[in-house]
Design a protein around this motif. Structure first.
Motif, mmCIF file in Angstrom:
data_model
loop_
_atom_site.group_PDB
_atom_site.id
_atom_site.type_symbol
_atom_site.label_atom_id
_atom_site.label_comp_id
_atom_site.label_asym_id
_atom_site.label_seq_id
_atom_site.Cartn_x
_atom_site.Cartn_y
_atom_site.Cartn_z
ATOM 1 N N VAL A 15 0.844 -1.199 0.000
ATOM 2 C CA VAL A 15 0.000 0.000 0.000
ATOM 3 C C VAL A 15 0.872 1.239 0.000
ATOM 4 O O VAL A 15 0.673 2.170 -0.784
ATOM 5 N N ALA A 18 2.482 1.756 -3.416
ATOM 6 C CA ALA A 18 1.529 2.264 -4.414
ATOM 7 C C ALA A 18 1.265 3.750 -4.191
ATOM 8 O O ALA A 18 1.303 4.557 -5.124
ATOM 9 N N VAL A 19 1.021 4.126 -2.925
ATOM 10 C CA VAL A 19 0.742 5.532 -2.625
ATOM 11 C C VAL A 19 1.951 6.394 -2.964
ATOM 12 O O VAL A 19 1.820 7.473 -3.549
ATOM 13 N N VAL A 22 2.179 7.158 -6.669
ATOM 14 C CA VAL A 22 1.238 8.201 -7.092
ATOM 15 C C VAL A 22 1.763 9.570 -6.683
ATOM 16 O O VAL A 22 1.780 10.522 -7.476
ATOM 17 N N ILE A 23 2.233 9.678 -5.420
ATOM 18 C CA ILE A 23 2.695 10.980 -4.935
ATOM 19 C C ILE A 23 3.959 11.418 -5.670
ATOM 20 O O ILE A 23 4.117 12.591 -6.015
ATOM 21 N N ILE A 26 3.243 13.076 -9.070
ATOM 22 C CA ILE A 26 2.632 14.411 -9.118
ATOM 23 C C ILE A 26 3.497 15.375 -9.916
ATOM 24 O O ILE A 26 3.037 16.042 -10.844
ATOM 25 N N ALA A 282 -0.640 10.399 4.259
ATOM 26 C CA ALA A 282 -0.958 9.030 3.864
ATOM 27 C C ALA A 282 -0.415 8.046 4.895
ATOM 28 O O ALA A 282 -1.099 7.094 5.292
ATOM 29 N N MET A 286 -2.481 5.390 7.216
ATOM 30 C CA MET A 286 -2.167 3.960 7.237
ATOM 31 C C MET A 286 -1.889 3.480 8.657
ATOM 32 O O MET A 286 -2.379 2.440 9.081
#
Lengths: 308, 281
Positions: A15, A18-19, A22-23, A26, A282, A286
């Motif tokens: 997790v 993956a996060v 994405v960050i 940006i 994030a 979590m």
């Protein structure tokens, strides 16, 4: 219990990856070349290339990600473009404010929410129940930033009891905690009320009544104990929402914190700060979810079984 | 029409009737704003700025002397169009993804479930802020951000419905008659799974209005002079000591709309008797 904890912790790694992808993306997905934000106007292609090499922007994307993640894990999140300070300094400065606000709001939501839910269930259809139900409806439908502004108007501007904004003294925490808390209280109270009423219909409760145990003892020692399981489940699922509420409320009360930092830097397009603040938020969500899962597993052996 | 019966039942209940009336009013404001609003939303009158509510300006004026009530009426357009468009996109995508994942299973299901579970633990506001960081502020970005933030919810709900339905005898019978997968999904499974998803979509529209207002309040949504309930309140924070009505009235508009959506949705759930199907997720 320890093996449960380790397994849940291991499940967080994909997790987190993956996060973080994405960050990381940006900066590369926003329109325009990231290098254009760094160079001065009219610089030559050679100067650009030199700068790209210096920031590692000439490497393939996956290498850039690996470098960025490696640095982030050691606490190096780059420098803020506008504020010209290391992002990690900004985060270290703001994190304690967010943590205290989030923790207090969570505590307030849990304690007051359970108390309100228990009272509403015991005195079903009385005025206590109706007041609680109205608060539940308001808490889940009134925008928290508006509630915050109304509280400021009433208690800070009109009555002058609390500071309007900032975080200079401890009493500046009260209105923000109340603002986030109403939504949390509504959530917890609703689940507690339903769970209490459902448990009260079970056979073992009838048995206790038949044995002549005092009603308040039945409600508080037996019914509440069973009713707490769904409450803890919903809290562990929604802990992120309560922490997310802090983002909004910090901005409303002009309090320092990760949320304020994020919104301000989003408006200024200061992307290193945006990335750092999002990554920390994030991680907070979590870890909050993990904490909820652990409490749930500690209370309910069935949850521990399920993960094995 | 039989499909309208539950709506009629819902409107006839006391809370359903009252909330439906408020919602009709809000939608009318959004549709007919130029005819309903007493003033244009962008006409400034600096000498009359921050005026308190009076007979000429029922809700007072803002810091540029613009009529607050007119701006709130026009603001209904922004809020409703953003929320409804975003949720519609989200519902349609969620229905498609959830139906495919639930019906076919296998690696596709595992991939969809993994992404849904990943986003599930994060609050919508955080997902929306990540997306806005990527696509930049503005009304369209807010729309995209909201539709993606709620996608997990509808995908999850549809998938659960389809999983429950796909083993029914009538589906097996249709398959034995030679119907293809897409015929079964779109003609037989989805129509039966539709109701709870649409009601969940309606309830989510209320949350989306709040999310839109919050992003607008942050200055990330509609840009001035376009009126939006959230942005109006954020400009009001500077006048909080002298003109509190700039904050009070737009907030009331949001609260009334969202409470009505929730009450009507609740009445509809009761009339359709689908509370258990919504809870199963």
């Amino acid at each position: 219990m320890i093996s449960f904890f380790l397994k849940r912790l291991l499940l967080l790694i994909p997790v987190f990856l993956a996060v973080s992808v994405v960050i990381f993306m940006i900066v590369h997905l926003v329109p325009g070349d990231p290098i254009d934000n760094l160079v001065q106007i009219n610089s030559s292609p050679e100067q650009k290339a030199a700068l790209a090499a210096r920031y590692g922007l000439d490497k393939p994307l996956y290498q850039q990600y690996a470098i960025w993640l490696g640095k982030a894990l050691t606490g190096d999140l780059g420098d803020a473009i506008i504020l010209r300070r290391p992002v990690s300094d900004l985060i270290a400065q703001n994190l304690p404010h967010s943590l205290s606000l989030g923790a207090l709001a969570l505590l307030f939501s849990t304690v007051v929410g359970i108390a309100a839910g228990v009272l509403a269930a015991i005195y079903k259809d009385s005025w206590i129940d109706r007041v609680t139900m109205t608060l539940i409806l308001l808490g889940s439908t009134v925008p928290s930033f508006w509630l915050g502004l109304l509280l400021i108007m009433l208690f800070a501007v009109q009555l002058g009891w609390f500071p309007v904004s900032g975080a200079r003294s401890w009493d500046a925490l009260i209105l923000p905690v109340l603002t986030i808390g109403l939504g949390g209280v509504a959530l917890v109270a609703r689940v507690t009320r339903v769970a209490m009423m459902e448990t009260a219909r079970k056979d073992f409760v009838m048995m206790l009544h038949a044995k002549g145990v005092p009603p308040w003892q039945i409600e508080l020692r037996h019914v509440l104990r069973h009713a707490l399981l769904p409450v803890v489940t919903i809290l562990s699922l929604r802990i992120g929402w309560i922490l997310g509420g802090a983002v909004t409320v910090e901005f409303v009360f002009a309090r320092p914190g990760l949320g304020s930092l994020l919104i301000t830097s989003l408006n200024q397009r200061d992307y290193p700060v945006v990335q750092g603040a999002l990554l920390m938020l994030a991680i907070a969500v979590m870890l909050g979810t993990l904490l909820g899962d652990i409490v749930q597993a500690a209370m309910d052996p069935r949850v521990r079984e399920r993960i094995k | 029409m039989a499909a309208l019966d539950p709506i009629k039942t819902a409107v006839r209940s006391p809370r359903g009737g009252l909330s439906a009336a408020v919602l009709v009013l809000v939608v009318a404001c959004a549709l007919f704003a130029p005819w309903i609003a007493p003033y244009a939303y962008d006409i400034q009158n600096l000498p009359g700025s921050n005026a308190e509510p009076s007979r000429t300006h029922w809700m007072g004026t803002d810091e540029f002397g613009r009529d607050l009530m007119s701006r709130i009426i026009y603001g209904a357009r922004t809020s409703l169009s953003v929320a409804i468009t975003a949720i519609s996109i989200s519902v349609v995508s969620g229905l498609t993804l959830g139906a495919m994942a639930g019906y076919f299973g296998g690696w596709f299901d595992r991939a969809v479930t993994a992404v849904v579970d990943l986003t599930w633990s994060f609050p919508e506001i955080l997902i929306a802020l990540i997306l806005i960081a990527i696509i930049g502020p503005g009304v369209e970005s807010v729309m995209v951000a909201i539709s993606i933030a709620y996608l997990a919810q509808f995908t999850r709900l549809t998938r659960a419905q389809i999983m429950a339905l796909k083993n029914e005898t009538y589906v097996e019978a249709t398959a034995n008659l030679g119907a293809g997968h897409f015929h079964i999904i779109f003609r037989h499974l989805l129509p039966n799974a539709l109701t709870p998803v649409i009601v969940a979509g309606m309830l989510a529209t209320g949350d989306a209005i709040i999310l839109e207002a919050t992003l607008g309040f942050f200055g990330l949504g509609a840009q001035p002079p376009t009126p939006s309930w959230g942005a109006m309140m954020s400009s009001g924070t500077a006048q909080i000591f002298i003109a509190p009505w700039i904050i009070i009235f737009p907030g009331l508009a949001i609260a009334a709309t969202v409470i009505s959506i929730n009450l009507f949705g609740d009445a509809l759930i009761e009339a359709l008797d689908i509370r258990n199907r919504l809870r199963s997720v």
